[in-house]
Design a protein around this motif. Structure first.
Motif, PDB file in Angstrom:
ATOM      1  N   ILE A  44       2.522   4.970  13.813  1.00  0.00           N
ATOM      2  CA  ILE A  44       1.073   5.388  13.637  1.00  0.00           C
ATOM      3  C   ILE A  44       0.670   5.857  15.083  1.00  0.00           C
ATOM      4  N   ASP A  45       0.355   6.957  15.181  1.00  0.00           N
ATOM      5  CA  ASP A  45      -0.097   7.572  16.598  1.00  0.00           C
ATOM      6  C   ASP A  45      -1.502   8.015  16.420  1.00  0.00           C
TER       7      ASP A  45
ATOM      8  N   ASP B 166       0.954  -1.245  -0.240  1.00  0.00           N
ATOM      9  CA  ASP B 166       0.069  -0.040   0.180  1.00  0.00           C
ATOM     10  C   ASP B 166       1.121   1.264  -0.098  1.00  0.00           C
ATOM     11  N   LEU B 167       0.411   2.298  -0.353  1.00  0.00           N
ATOM     12  CA  LEU B 167       0.894   3.642  -0.699  1.00  0.00           C
ATOM     13  C   LEU B 167       0.270   4.705   0.128  1.00  0.00           C
ATOM     14  N   LEU B 168       0.766   5.422   1.063  1.00  0.00           N
ATOM     15  CA  LEU B 168       0.274   6.768   1.458  1.00  0.00           C
ATOM     16  C   LEU B 168       0.397   7.495   0.640  1.00  0.00           C
TER      17      LEU B 168
ATOM     18  N   PHE C 191       3.842   2.094   2.472  1.00  0.00           N
ATOM     19  CA  PHE C 191       3.277   2.045   3.884  1.00  0.00           C
ATOM     20  C   PHE C 191       3.848   0.484   4.310  1.00  0.00           C
ATOM     21  N   VAL C 192       5.162   0.569   4.687  1.00  0.00           N
ATOM     22  CA  VAL C 192       5.708  -0.430   5.317  1.00  0.00           C
ATOM     23  C   VAL C 192       6.639   0.008   6.412  1.00  0.00           C
ATOM     24  N   SER C 193       6.816  -0.971   7.373  1.00  0.00           N
ATOM     25  CA  SER C 193       7.479  -0.539   8.758  1.00  0.00           C
ATOM     26  C   SER C 193       8.679   0.132   8.801  1.00  0.00           C
TER      27      SER C 193
END
Length: 191
Positions: free
Chosen positions: A159-160, A135-137, A151-153
């Protein structure tokens, strides 16, 4: 969508593909990490375009690695072909969260502020693009531009949701082309 004290979030959970066989089954491109919850028999799904639905799943099965669904009232190949490329949308309570604490629904991520690990403001998440491999942000920059962050760690270590922010640790050049040129030693020289 909200009204009279209740809010509902709509999640795109699948896209209908080709017809399979002659009895109304269709292949689907799954766009949810919870297909057993969202795409099981009896599930009623809104559609995009809205004129195609709502659709109620009658049966589902996996065939050659693909999910096949049949909807109530769709009994032949012609009816199945008419649904091709329709998006299937599940309505979800906004307070519902995935079971895995490392997973998020799109609506939880949209509008989060994005900052680098050193606190530099990057922008705000405007969209999530679901690609086959990751996935891409999609982040809207303050200058009106956009940047796509995988969207990789390794690149999004935090993510807060309480603070409404996503912390990113991008490689050189992802956010700034000048950084990429310096990192690779390809600085342009004036001619």
């Amino acid at each position: 969508m909200c009204g009279k004290g209740t809010c509902i979030v709509q999640l795109v959970v699948a896209r209908i593909g080709r017809a399979h066989g002659i009895k109304g089954e269709v292949t689907v491109e799954v766009r949810t990490d919870e297909p057993e919850l969202r795409l099981g028999p009896g599930a009623v799904l809104a559609t995009e375009p809205a004129s195609a639905g709502p659709l109620t799943i009658e049966t589902g099965r996996v065939h050659s690695g693909r999910l096949l669904l049949r909807f109530e009232g769709v009994r032949d190949r012609t009816g199945a072909e008419a649904l091709r490329n329709v998006l299937l949308i599940a309505e979800v309570d906004p307070e519902e969260v995935p079971e895995d604490p490392e997973e998020f629904y799109d609506h939880q991520l949209i509008d989060l502020d994005v900052v680098t690990v050193d606190g530099t403001a990057v922008g705000r998440i405007s969209e999530i693009s679901h690609l086959p491999y990751q996935d891409l942000l999609i982040v809207k920059r303050p200058d009106g531009g956009e940047v796509m962050i995988p969207f990789v760690s390794e690149m999004v270590p935090e993510i807060d949701l309480e603070e409404q922010r996503a912390v990113v640790d991008p490689p050189p050049g992802l956010l700034d082309e000048a950084e990429a040129e310096v990192a690779t030693g390809r600085e342009e020289t004036p001619s």
